[in-house]
Design a protein around this motif. Structure first.
Motif, PDB file in Angstrom:
ATOM      1  N   SER A   1       0.826  -1.212   0.000  1.00  0.00           N
ATOM      2  CA  SER A   1       0.000   0.000   0.000  1.00  0.00           C
ATOM      3  C   SER A   1       0.855   1.253   0.000  1.00  0.00           C
ATOM      4  O   SER A   1       0.499   2.265  -0.615  1.00  0.00           O
ATOM      5  CB  SER A   1      -0.935   0.004   1.220  1.00  0.00           C
ATOM      6  N   PHE A   2       1.992   1.207   0.676  1.00  0.00           N
ATOM      7  CA  PHE A   2       2.868   2.372   0.731  1.00  0.00           C
ATOM      8  C   PHE A   2       3.583   2.603  -0.593  1.00  0.00           C
ATOM      9  O   PHE A   2       3.762   3.753  -1.021  1.00  0.00           O
ATOM     10  CB  PHE A   2       3.899   2.212   1.850  1.00  0.00           C
ATOM     11  N   ILE A   3       4.012   1.535  -1.249  1.00  0.00           N
ATOM     12  CA  ILE A   3       4.780   1.716  -2.487  1.00  0.00           C
ATOM     13  C   ILE A   3       3.917   1.584  -3.740  1.00  0.00           C
ATOM     14  O   ILE A   3       4.382   1.891  -4.839  1.00  0.00           O
ATOM     15  CB  ILE A   3       5.941   0.699  -2.563  1.00  0.00           C
ATOM     16  N   GLY A   4       2.666   1.136  -3.583  1.00  0.00           N
ATOM     17  CA  GLY A   4       1.815   0.902  -4.744  1.00  0.00           C
ATOM     18  C   GLY A   4       0.851   2.018  -5.071  1.00  0.00           C
ATOM     19  O   GLY A   4       0.106   1.921  -6.050  1.00  0.00           O
ATOM     20  N   GLY A   5       0.829   3.081  -4.257  1.00  0.00           N
ATOM     21  CA  GLY A   5      -0.028   4.222  -4.582  1.00  0.00           C
ATOM     22  C   GLY A   5      -1.270   4.366  -3.746  1.00  0.00           C
ATOM     23  O   GLY A   5      -2.107   5.220  -4.049  1.00  0.00           O
ATOM     24  N   VAL A   6      -1.429   3.560  -2.691  1.00  0.00           N
ATOM     25  CA  VAL A   6      -2.618   3.668  -1.852  1.00  0.00           C
ATOM     26  C   VAL A   6      -2.483   4.838  -0.887  1.00  0.00           C
ATOM     27  O   VAL A   6      -3.327   5.740  -0.850  1.00  0.00           O
ATOM     28  CB  VAL A   6      -2.869   2.358  -1.074  1.00  0.00           C
TER      29      VAL A   6
ATOM     30  N   SER B   1       9.067   7.669  -6.814  1.00  0.00           N
ATOM     31  CA  SER B   1      10.138   7.616  -7.819  1.00  0.00           C
ATOM     32  C   SER B   1       9.934   6.428  -8.751  1.00  0.00           C
ATOM     33  O   SER B   1       9.197   5.485  -8.447  1.00  0.00           O
ATOM     34  CB  SER B   1      11.495   7.503  -7.121  1.00  0.00           C
ATOM     35  N   ASP B   2      10.615   6.480  -9.886  1.00  0.00           N
ATOM     36  CA  ASP B   2      10.515   5.387 -10.862  1.00  0.00           C
ATOM     37  C   ASP B   2      11.022   4.069 -10.279  1.00  0.00           C
ATOM     38  O   ASP B   2      10.474   2.998 -10.564  1.00  0.00           O
ATOM     39  CB  ASP B   2      11.319   5.736 -12.120  1.00  0.00           C
ATOM     40  N   THR B   3      12.048   4.152  -9.440  1.00  0.00           N
ATOM     41  CA  THR B   3      12.599   2.938  -8.835  1.00  0.00           C
ATOM     42  C   THR B   3      11.570   2.276  -7.925  1.00  0.00           C
ATOM     43  O   THR B   3      11.371   1.057  -7.964  1.00  0.00           O
ATOM     44  CB  THR B   3      13.867   3.274  -8.023  1.00  0.00           C
TER      45      THR B   3
ATOM     46  N   ALA C   1       7.224  -1.755  -7.014  1.00  0.00           N
ATOM     47  CA  ALA C   1       5.796  -1.943  -6.718  1.00  0.00           C
ATOM     48  C   ALA C   1       5.083  -2.723  -7.818  1.00  0.00           C
ATOM     49  O   ALA C   1       4.085  -3.399  -7.554  1.00  0.00           O
ATOM     50  CB  ALA C   1       5.134  -0.584  -6.529  1.00  0.00           C
ATOM     51  N   SER C   2       5.598  -2.643  -9.042  1.00  0.00           N
ATOM     52  CA  SER C   2       4.933  -3.338 -10.151  1.00  0.00           C
ATOM     53  C   SER C   2       4.981  -4.855 -10.002  1.00  0.00           C
ATOM     54  O   SER C   2       4.277  -5.570 -10.733  1.00  0.00           O
ATOM     55  CB  SER C   2       5.574  -2.933 -11.482  1.00  0.00           C
TER      56      SER C   2
END
Length: 395
Positions: free
Chosen positions: A317-322, A330-332, A337-338
């Protein structure tokens, strides 16, 4: 339906703990969704802070500096006494004190190394920002003084003002620009429903991992497994009942978590766009269920399952956009997260949110994200079956 009934009994035994989980997660999700709608993050805003500006001379250069600082500061009158100034800082009547010493302008224009006296609250963000403003003003003024051929102060200050008034507009653009007619044409826009569906990515995995993990703990018990295999129930019937119980549990949890959204925001919940958000959330439900099944087969300790339910819901949730908009990451971080279904779930939600017309060509990218989520579900299920088989063989 002995296996199915046993699964239901296990869930009933753990219903109190799961209801607490659901209640806590719902409260958090509803609160954050409400706050996100009432105070949307529209970007950077310059906030003024209170400062004291004390000058022992009155020159165009000093007045120009004060005018430049007025863009980011409110000037507070404080007696020019040590104790009064200390009290003002201590009680936060001001966060920054600037003092221009006598003779500053003359020495500065001659190129001498002269400093402005300043006192600030320790580790103050506003102090650092005002330092930057002052340094920018004086650095630019020094260049004009050095190469301006002795131009008058008023002209120098006028050129400074012209230079420092120039700004650069920065706009964060999503993958698809939101149409002004999104809501009117059936889209959700940035509404409570949209935020709530995003926060389902935080709630669903936690509840499902805890519930399915409890079931798997019972069914992976060696004695119970041996009794089951000795019973007249065929392996196909056994697996069918077990799978049916887990599917029913997942769908019931999904439905329960959707009810508050329908009650709190019926206007947007019963819109055309929400039907696609529901489809996306169902695809995510499959991946969360598959992940729960995998964890249930790998972890045997109840405390570990409880901990993993928090980690596997909070982390993505923190790195995936929630919790943090994907545009701010950042792109990294987004590449990492992808590798989680949460990223694709939020991405599909944002794409649906931006749509004004819901046809296949516009929804193709969202369908692709849902397909990726379904692919995660298949992968988790396959790994879970493999882990379960190894457990039974080892037992």
């Amino acid at each position: 339906m002995q296996v199915f009934k046993l699964c239901i009994k296990v869930l009933e035994k753990n219903k109190t703990a799961m209801l607490i989980y659901i209640f806590i997660f719902l409260v958090i999700s509803v609160m954050i969704s409400r706050l996100s709608v009432s105070k949307p993050q529209t970007g950077y805003a310059d906030v003024k802070t209170d400062i004291a500006f004390l000058s022992e001379e009155n020159t165009p250069l000093v007045n120009g500096l004060k005018q430049e600082l007025s863009k980011s500061a409110n000037f507070v009158t404080v007696a020019d006494q040590t104790e009064a100034l200390q009290d003002a800082l201590y009680f936060r009547d001001v966060t920054y004190i600037v003092r221009i010493p006598k003779g500053f302008t003359e020495r500065f224009l001659k190129g001498e190394n002269v400093r402005i006296e300043k006192t600030t609250v320790p580790d103050s963000v506003y102090g650092a920002y005002l330092d930057m403003k002052i340094n920018r003003y004086l650095t630019t003024a020094a260049l004009y003084a050095k190469y301006g051929g002795g131009m008058p102060q008023k002209k120098l200050v006028s050129l400074l003002k012209s230079d420092l008034d120039q700004t650069v507009s920065v706009t964060l653009k999503p993958e698809k620009v939101r149409s002004a007619e999104t809501v009117e044409s059936g889209g959700t826009g940035t509404t409570f429903t949209m935020y709530y569906f995003n926060y389902l990515a935080y709630v669903l995995p936690a509840v499902l991992i805890f519930g399915i993990g409890a079931i798997m703990q019972v069914f992976n018990n060696r004695d119970l497994s041996l009794r089951s295999f000795c019973s007249p129930i065929t392996a196909r019937n056994y697996n069918f009942q077990f799978l049916l119980a887990n599917i029913v549990f997942c769908i019931v949890c999904w439905a329960i978590l959707l009810i508050p959204c329908a009650l709190l925001d019926p206007k947007h919940f019963f819109s055309r766009a929400t039907s696609f958000l529901l489809l996306n959330s169902f695809a995510f439900l499959l991946s969360a269920g598959g992940l729960s099944y995998l964890i249930g087969n790998l972890v045997k300790n109840r405390s570990a399952i409880s901990a993993l339910s928090n980690v596997c819901s909070l982390g993505p949730s923190f790195i995936g956009g929630v919790f943090i908009p994907r545009l701010m990451l950042s792109d990294t971080v987004l590449k990492i997260a992808s590798f989680t279904p949460t990223y694709w779930y939020v991405k599909a939600n944002e794409q649906i949110e931006a749509l004004g017309t819901f046809d296949f060509s516009n929804l193709a990218s969202s369908y692709g994200c849902m397909a990726v989520e379904a692919g995660f579900a298949v992968a988790f299920l396959a790994l879970g079956l493999t882990a379960g088989k190894k457990t039974r063989v080892a037992g």
